[in-house]
Design an enzyme around this catalytic site. Structure first.
Site, PDB file in Angstrom:
ATOM      1  CB  SER A   1       0.970   4.397   6.649  1.00 10.95           C
ATOM      2  OG  SER A   1       0.594   5.436   5.778  1.00 10.95           O
TER       3      SER A   1
ATOM      4  N   GLY B   1       0.805  -1.218   0.000  1.00 10.03           N
ATOM      5  CA  GLY B   1       0.000   0.000   0.000  1.00 10.03           C
ATOM      6  C   GLY B   1       0.844   1.276   0.000  1.00 10.03           C
ATOM      7  CG  HIS B   2      -1.317   4.858   0.445  1.00 11.54           C
ATOM      8  ND1 HIS B   2      -1.466   5.872   1.347  1.00 11.54           N
ATOM      9  CD2 HIS B   2      -2.368   4.041   0.634  1.00 11.54           C
ATOM     10  CE1 HIS B   2      -2.555   5.676   2.040  1.00 11.54           C
ATOM     11  NE2 HIS B   2      -3.133   4.570   1.640  1.00 11.54           N
ATOM     12  CG  ASN B   3       2.487   7.253   2.373  1.00 14.93           C
ATOM     13  OD1 ASN B   3       1.590   7.363   1.556  1.00 14.93           O
ATOM     14  ND2 ASN B   3       3.281   8.248   2.708  1.00 14.93           N
TER      15      ASN B   3
END
Lengths: 338, 338, 338
Positions: B270, B250-252
């Site tokens: 994250s 996922g993002h980050n």
């Protein structure tokens, strides 16, 4: 490719004992499959038992393991002492890696008006190669097979008759696809298996997977499926099996005839199944497991051990399906009572 | 791009108080990272503590939250009152969205005989760009890297030396790929993160993800893997990590050095890991979790909390591996007794 | 396509009774949807109740099932006796399969300087078709929509206005995409559903899926998502829903408005949801289930039954979220006591 002699890899692998016979290395193989110019390795004591019937020319092994099993080595097998046989094997595998495309700067885009010599020789006149298909050297495409736009076939891929290869499928080098096989969009056949040897400092050394994938007749493969090729030998999907979208098949798996793998199933490396096995959605397996003929695994079932034929299972940890169906009901009842 | 002044977004975001200083907005940032021309937002009380050390120029905030924490606002940070700060932030992010291709109607297909000016400028002469590769503006490709057919590299992608990018991989704009990185067929690097703000009526407003993905040296990425770019900053896969097929990052997320993520693992946004973390097949994590160095998660393990280094876990809910191995055995025994 | 008369399929399907009225077969349909030139089948007793209101021209049925429910057959519906109605239906479906590309040997690569007649007629002048896009016959592309390199649009695909179709997406024939839809790289829309009839000897006979996929306005679809088309009718993603990476949507699913499906979710065939449903990462469902409006499923939740609106669930087996949150805590406490 220039032959690689055993004498030339001594330094690279850190072999600490003198070699007794030099030879050009043909390939890396398992102990039970190789011949006199092949090399294998032993990392775990259980494999020493295979030495007596092995025909390989040399075996990578720890010196202390060798000394403890010295009497099991037949005279035709040289022991090569290395501190970490698995790591030495991984490094050696990299010498035998095969490119996807031997000639990456030559044209691969199929142009029916002027296919490359290699392309023209192996494409049946009745095959339909659509625009935007990339074809490596020595690819074979059978009668009436349709290859749709964006498909990439690496060197030596062999596709049978009456197949449909949907857009943007990628088939890695030397994969063998049978007759009447459908492969849906975006699937990847023959990618490298997930296998690494580990250094003392925790780095991972790639094991090149020099085997292939073989898909039997009448197999259907969904969209965005991934099937890794074997480290040696073949990953195989046998005749009549059907694989749904987003399924993962690890290196060296063998799926028996007429099996059904529902979406998002994942099989770890070297797992094999008998015929007519059914695995429900999101089910998974550990590696090096055998699932018997006609076994059924409920959706999300997690297989961690060999399963006998004609049995049904579910849950994680896996239980007989009957037990799994009642297990949580019983637990909830017990909790309410307590 | 024309600068967007704070004064010009008042109506769009529904800011209800007068602004005290106008400025051209540089970007949206977290409170702790921005400068005097950046804007951030506060949606939860815990973030007010970050204001004192923040350098941002303005913060989107609910009026009532501002009034309750007024004394925490330093004079250089303007409070911008909006009814739903997360939604206002999402709307504002859309003003800063970056296209994959600034010039979509210009040629992207790489032609070695006449690459576009932008393409030719950054491709090392020893790189092998096969037929059928699409390259955006300002892409950099390093020495001896091989890009196979059907790969699409959006604007500003940077790929190091000695990489293999297999067929039909897509790398979104501005992603940075290190040296000796392999990315297998069909993988997608840098796609939009899954992030939305929600309106009162239950609609979802897209948060543009203006960060990037950065892949370290010696990383290997399997087939059909998806790695989303960061909302701000970077999603990072650090040096030496190996990612199997069909994994979702996922993002980050930040994956530490030499980690191994087995097939079908999913990491929510994250989540970060230390070095040499191992996650078995189909394991997953919640978001905003940290997994310590050398942690091992068994296949299908579901991580919902931070995990200390050098620990082993399994199951869903997650338990120490030892406990998980005995847990169901004990439950079954107890059920039999009852 | 030449019409296929009922009289011509008698041998192929092994129909054992004489037909009473011949007609050109229009299509295969469910009992409740067809007209006088359509054919349906009955495999389970519960479907006989639908005969009285059905308008189909003929029904494939076992002779013994017919004899047991003879009085339920209205005079306008012929019973066609076959030993295995599902298998007969599957074989018949293959006569009605629709190709992805009616003319696979004609150009599909879009060339703005000379699009094919079919292509030029339906592409809005403001659409941005990048290099390397393949477009079948009769494709419609709306205003300001951007189609990126490597995308393949089969015959009859309809894409609305202001869409972004990212690189290497594949959209199968006749899929309908609304306005302001984003589809991220590598996703596959409209692939064949996973449906087979089974022979006595355990082989699987493909059921051709002759339905389509329909995607509503303002939907966003992540990377490497797979959405299968319907066996009849439509698989539908309704307006405003957002689908994360690597999600699987089976044939005939209907996803209600503004739903959120997080990464690696899998929905089996014919499952439907109400509006604003949220499913956490790696959650899954069985087939033929309905999930009510505003239901929330925690990550990894496994839905095996219909769920009423405005409820929250988790676990496998699925429990109300409150119960699931405490269930394992209680079990562990009980184990410690015992």
């Amino acid at each position: 490719m220039e032959p690689i002699y055993l004498s030339s890899i001594i330094d690279m692998l850190g072999i600490t004992n003198p070699i007794t016979r030099d030879f050009p290395i043909a390939s890396l193989t398992p102990l039970e499959q190789g011949g006199s110019e092949d090399i294998s390795y032993i990392d775990q004591p259980k494999y020493f038992a295979l030495l007596s019937s092995s025909q390989v020319g040399a075996v990578l092994v720890r010196e202390r393991d060798y000394l403890a099993h010295k009497e099991l080595f037949p005279p035709h097998i040289q022991a090569l002492f290395v501190p970490n046989p698995h790591l030495a094997f991984a490094k050696l595998s990299q010498c035998f890696a095969i490119s996807e495309f031997a000639n990456p700067l030559e044209p691969t885009l199929y142009d029916p008006s002027k296919p490359t010599d290699s392309q023209s020789a192996h494409i049946h006149p009745s095959a339909q190669i659509m625009q935007g298909v990339h074809i490596g050297d020595g690819v074979h495409i059978g009668a009436r097979t349709c290859i749709m736009p964006g498909v990439v076939l690496s060197d030596g891929v062999h596709i049978g008759d009456d197949c449909k290869i949907y857009p943007n499928v990628v088939i890695y080098r030397q994969s063998i696809i049978g007759d009447r096989v459908n492969i849906h969009a975006g699937s990847v056949i023959g990618s490298d298996g997930f296998g690494y040897a580990h250094t003392d400092s925790g780095e991972h050394c790639k094991i090149e997977h020099n085997g292939i994938v073989k898909i039997g007749d009448d197999v259907e493969i969904g969209a965005s499926v991934t099937i890794d090729r074997a480290v040696f030998g073949v990953t195989m999907i046998k005749r009549g099996s059907k694989i749904d979208n987003l399924v993962q098949i690890g290196h060296n798996c063998i799926i028996g005839e007429n099996s059904l793998l529902v979406s998002q199933v994942g099989l770890a490396g070297s797992t094999t199944t008998g015929r007519n096995v059914i695995m429900g959605g999101q089910a998974g397996t550990g590696g090096h497991i055998h699932i018997g003929d006609f076994v059924q695994i409920a959706g999300r079932g997690a297989v961690g051990k060999n399963l006998p034929p004609h049995t049904k299972w579910g849950g994680h940890p896996l239980m007989p399906l009957d037990e799994w169906m009642k297990f949580y009901v019983s637990l909830r009842r017990m909790l309410k009572k307590s």
